[in-house]
Design a protein around this motif. Sequence first.
Motif, short mmCIF file in Angstrom:
data_model
loop_
_atom_site.label_atom_id
_atom_site.label_comp_id
_atom_site.label_asym_id
_atom_site.label_seq_id
_atom_site.Cartn_x
_atom_site.Cartn_y
_atom_site.Cartn_z
N GLU A 35 0.83 -1.21 0.00
CA GLU A 35 0.00 0.00 0.00
C GLU A 35 0.86 1.26 0.00
O GLU A 35 0.60 2.21 -0.75
N GLY A 39 1.13 1.21 -3.99
CA GLY A 39 -0.14 1.91 -4.14
C GLY A 39 -1.24 1.11 -4.79
O GLY A 39 -2.33 1.63 -5.04
N ASN A 40 -1.01 -0.18 -5.05
CA ASN A 40 -2.07 -1.03 -5.59
C ASN A 40 -2.87 -1.65 -4.45
O ASN A 40 -2.30 -2.13 -3.46
N ARG A 41 -4.19 -1.64 -4.60
CA ARG A 41 -5.06 -2.20 -3.58
C ARG A 41 -5.53 -3.61 -3.91
O ARG A 41 -5.78 -4.42 -3.02
N GLN A 267 -0.16 3.43 -17.13
CA GLN A 267 -0.57 2.85 -15.86
C GLN A 267 0.45 1.78 -15.45
O GLN A 267 0.49 0.70 -16.04
N ALA A 269 1.70 1.39 -11.69
CA ALA A 269 1.24 1.03 -10.35
C ALA A 269 0.64 2.28 -9.76
O ALA A 269 0.82 3.38 -10.29
N GLY A 270 -0.08 2.13 -8.67
CA GLY A 270 -0.82 3.25 -8.11
C GLY A 270 -0.01 4.51 -7.92
O GLY A 270 -0.32 5.57 -8.47
N HIS A 271 1.07 4.42 -7.12
CA HIS A 271 1.86 5.62 -6.81
C HIS A 271 2.65 6.10 -8.03
O HIS A 271 2.77 7.31 -8.25
N ASP A 274 0.38 8.02 -10.31
CA ASP A 274 0.14 9.36 -9.77
C ASP A 274 1.32 10.28 -10.07
O ASP A 274 1.13 11.46 -10.40
N ASN A 289 -7.93 6.77 -14.48
CA ASN A 289 -6.96 6.03 -13.69
C ASN A 289 -7.62 4.81 -13.04
O ASN A 289 -8.64 4.95 -12.37
N ALA A 292 -4.65 1.02 -9.65
CA ALA A 292 -4.58 0.68 -8.23
C ALA A 292 -5.57 -0.41 -7.86
O ALA A 292 -5.35 -1.17 -6.92
N ASP A 293 -6.66 -0.52 -8.62
CA ASP A 293 -7.68 -1.53 -8.33
C ASP A 293 -7.60 -2.74 -9.24
O ASP A 293 -8.07 -3.82 -8.87
#
Length: 338
Positions: A35, A39-41, A267, A269-271, A274, A289, A292-293
Amino acid sequence: MKNVKLVSVGTFLPGQPIGNDKIQERFSVNAEWIELAIGNRSRHLVMDLDTGEINYTLADICNMAAFNAINKAGVDVDDIDFIVMGTATPDSLMPATVNMVAEKLGINNVATYQVQSGCAGAMQAIDMATKFLRLGEYNTGLVIGGDVCAKYIDIERDFSQLSSSELINYALFGDGAGAAVLSSDEQVSGANIVATLNRCEGLYRQPGQELNWLGSRLRDVENVQPLKEDYKAIEEQVPVMAKEVMMEIITNAGWNMEHVNHFMTPQLAGHMTDKIIQLMEVDPAKAVNCVADTGNNGNALPFLQLEMLMDRITDGEKAIGVAIESSKWIKGGIALQA
């Protein structure tokens, strides 16, 4: 040259979302670290992580995504003139996975093409299909992108012995498929494809990612890794290349930055995504975006973004899509107007 429209988009994510707690349980990757650092959930996989059973092939999930796209377009499979598919993880070398998807869909006697590529493969496939349709030989094309990780997961490994650079991949990647129907028929509604871009800029540059065909079976072969990534090079180069593509595709479309209402950025990874949005100087509210999910599911990701875009974009609005592939530094892009 004919105008080409993106008529519909369909996607498919296998199974239920797999959260970070399950990744920690199965692969010894700390859920809190995922997390905070990545940043991927969640992500989706074709594999049951408890049993190792493979529930879907790549052809299976691509078939489902394509079926959804065809249904949304309101066309019949007999209307499809050709298929282009992008993937980095085909089910086999022969027969090509695109042809197995065609069989599942009941499509015959059409031209098929399979692009062997990573994150930029979906954009490459869309670029090919758009060029075919502009020339006037075909009226309707089906474009597919998808990837699966099963070949690179050996659930019998002792994951506690792996380095952090190896473990990160189990948190980053996921499986999925997407598809789109494109048409040059003036009577068909959809978003106009104003411009596309596809270019390799890898001359004299070391690959940022290498993916070996035999997957996890190579874990005991000396000096050979199933998956190898230069994260430092990716972190340094992808945002720079993404901004270059964005500005070039906007120029090719004859637009200015302020004209664009939606941005489909690379895309990873989440962070990291961003960070790319920030370095591209894109308004986060305009970014499409999802990584992350969904996890990074390679050639499926641009279609997941396009599906989100088609739900958001309104008449007259403009959108830019960018994909960067680090394997040999490939740029991909698309400009759309509703």
